[in-house]
Design an enzyme around this catalytic site. Structure first.
Site, PDB file in Angstrom:
ATOM      1  N   ASP A  67      69.851  33.669  31.085  1.00  0.00           N
ATOM      2  CA  ASP A  67      70.203  34.026  32.352  1.00  0.00           C
ATOM      3  C   ASP A  67      70.833  32.631  33.201  1.00  0.00           C
ATOM      4  O   ASP A  67      70.522  31.609  32.596  1.00  0.00           O
ATOM      5  CB  ASP A  67      69.098  34.664  33.112  1.00  0.00           C
ATOM      6  CG  ASP A  67      67.903  34.096  32.844  1.00  0.00           C
ATOM      7  OD1 ASP A  67      67.647  32.864  32.490  1.00  0.00           O
ATOM      8  OD2 ASP A  67      66.915  34.699  32.983  1.00  0.00           O
ATOM      9  N   ASN A 136      55.731  39.392  37.121  1.00  0.00           N
ATOM     10  CA  ASN A 136      55.942  40.805  37.378  1.00  0.00           C
ATOM     11  C   ASN A 136      56.341  41.334  36.034  1.00  0.00           C
ATOM     12  O   ASN A 136      56.797  42.652  36.221  1.00  0.00           O
ATOM     13  CB  ASN A 136      56.878  40.897  38.627  1.00  0.00           C
ATOM     14  CG  ASN A 136      58.153  40.502  38.196  1.00  0.00           C
ATOM     15  OD1 ASN A 136      58.684  40.092  37.192  1.00  0.00           O
ATOM     16  ND2 ASN A 136      59.057  40.576  39.124  1.00  0.00           N
ATOM     17  N   HIS A 138      58.709  40.544  34.210  1.00  0.00           N
ATOM     18  CA  HIS A 138      60.349  40.576  33.717  1.00  0.00           C
ATOM     19  C   HIS A 138      60.559  39.776  32.592  1.00  0.00           C
ATOM     20  O   HIS A 138      59.760  38.788  32.242  1.00  0.00           O
ATOM     21  CB  HIS A 138      61.068  40.090  35.087  1.00  0.00           C
ATOM     22  CG  HIS A 138      61.046  38.695  35.316  1.00  0.00           C
ATOM     23  ND1 HIS A 138      61.146  38.039  36.831  1.00  0.00           N
ATOM     24  CD2 HIS A 138      60.859  37.428  34.556  1.00  0.00           C
ATOM     25  CE1 HIS A 138      61.059  36.787  36.643  1.00  0.00           C
ATOM     26  NE2 HIS A 138      60.934  36.315  35.513  1.00  0.00           N
ATOM     27  N   GLU A 143      64.358  42.657  36.189  1.00  0.00           N
ATOM     28  CA  GLU A 143      63.142  42.869  37.061  1.00  0.00           C
ATOM     29  C   GLU A 143      62.648  44.358  36.959  1.00  0.00           C
ATOM     30  O   GLU A 143      63.275  44.994  36.198  1.00  0.00           O
ATOM     31  CB  GLU A 143      63.440  42.885  38.491  1.00  0.00           C
ATOM     32  CG  GLU A 143      64.133  41.316  38.800  1.00  0.00           C
ATOM     33  CD  GLU A 143      63.210  40.275  38.956  1.00  0.00           C
ATOM     34  OE1 GLU A 143      61.961  40.285  38.327  1.00  0.00           O
ATOM     35  OE2 GLU A 143      63.118  39.236  39.780  1.00  0.00           O
TER      36      GLU A 143
HETATM   37  C1  F6R Z   1      64.348  32.131  32.353  1.00  0.00           C
HETATM   38  C2  F6R Z   1      63.689  33.600  32.310  1.00  0.00           C
HETATM   39  C3  F6R Z   1      62.529  33.944  32.852  1.00  0.00           C
HETATM   40  C4  F6R Z   1      61.218  33.171  32.857  1.00  0.00           C
HETATM   41  C5  F6R Z   1      60.271  33.934  33.486  1.00  0.00           C
HETATM   42  C6  F6R Z   1      59.066  32.895  33.356  1.00  0.00           C
HETATM   43  O1  F6R Z   1      65.577  32.093  31.636  1.00  0.00           O
HETATM   44  O2  F6R Z   1      64.302  34.302  31.289  1.00  0.00           O
HETATM   45  O3  F6R Z   1      62.383  35.449  32.315  1.00  0.00           O
HETATM   46  O4  F6R Z   1      60.909  33.481  31.277  1.00  0.00           O
HETATM   47  O5  F6R Z   1      60.596  33.919  34.753  1.00  0.00           O
HETATM   48  O6  F6R Z   1      59.238  31.798  33.864  1.00  0.00           O
HETATM   49  P1  F6R Z   1      58.182  30.491  33.762  1.00  0.00           P
HETATM   50  O7  F6R Z   1      58.191  30.180  32.222  1.00  0.00           O
HETATM   51  O8  F6R Z   1      58.755  29.386  34.716  1.00  0.00           O
HETATM   52  O9  F6R Z   1      56.649  31.017  34.284  1.00  0.00           O
END
Ligand code: F6R
Length: 240
Positions: A67, A136, A138, A143
């Protein structure tokens, strides 16, 4: 679905790294799906060390990041393009033409998303996908509520995701409220998925993803539908 619980976050990261290195050694011309965020940082650190030690090369590796924030380009310190340069690409031998990250500055984000899907297809699909997990639930920026069949597209970020990622932005900057993200359907097509979650703050998202049922309310639970998934956890995120 396999679940591996390691005593510490460091040990869990080392295990995810080892799985990735073993895969790259077996299949040097591989296509990787890559996450950003705090969780994979120790994995990238170890990958750079393994590259420097001559254990792996990225010369024949193709990468697709999950992303990118809408409106942010490589020049912006909080963009995922600049994150990837900082933590991996500036230190390994992956040719720029083989690295893919959605273009957050694309004039037509919908078109960019379609082109991204086409590029993944042209590369033969993703062989090995490394994922993180949002608080959450995701995966990528899919989301809660995201369709399990969704493809790469423009997505709205939830207030909880914006709050979790605010620390990456300067105080006077507001994080973009939209991103271009691989879809859940795109992710599920990967041959192998390794999802790394560490820390007690992820325990609820982990249990909701692992326990099922597979429901769009918990994007991580979609992984029940993938062909080969390994959850790599530390004790804190496993709630043990
Ligand atoms: C980022 C992504 C998100 C993160 C998730 C966890 O490229 O795909 O799904 O993996 O937000 O983020 P952290 O590791 O910062 O807790």
């Amino acid at each position: 679905m396999e679940v591996i619980v390691k005593p510490t976050a460091e040990a869990a990261s080392a295990h995810a790294h080892d799985l990735l290195v073993a895969h790259m050694q077996r299949s040097p011309a591989t296509v990787l799906g890559l996450p950003t965020g705090a969780t994979p940082l120790p994995v990238y650190e170890r990958l750079v060390a393994s590259f420097r030690a001559g254990l792996i090369t990225f010369r024949t590796t193709t990468t697709f990041n999950l992303d990118e924030y809408l409106g942010l380009g490589t020049q912006h310190a909080a963009s995922y393009a600049s994150y990837m340069k900082r933590v991996l690409f500036d230190h390994v031998d992956c040719p720029p033409s083989q690295r893919h990250i959605p273009d957050g500055l694309a004039k037509d984000p919908q078109q960019e998303a379609l082109a991204y899907e086409a590029a993944i297809l042209a590369a033969g699909g993703i062989d090995f996908m490394l994922l993180g997990l949002g608080h959450n639930g995701h995966i990528g920026f899919n989301e809660p509520g995201s369709d399990f069949a969704s493809r790469t597209r423009l997505v709205d970020l939830t207030p909880s995701t914006l709050a979790a990622n605010k620390s990456y932005f300067a105080q006077d900057q507001s994080p973009p409220k939209q991103a271009i993200s691989m879809g859940i359907g795109t992710i599920l097509e990967a041959q192998t998925i390794v999802i790394l979650a560490t820390g007690a703050s992820k325990a609820e998202a982990v249990v909701r993803s692992l326990a099922g049922p597979a429901t769009p309310a918990v994007p991580g639970s979609a992984l029940h539908l993938a062909r080969n998934v390994i959850f790599v956890l530390d004790r804190a995120s496993a709630g043990s």
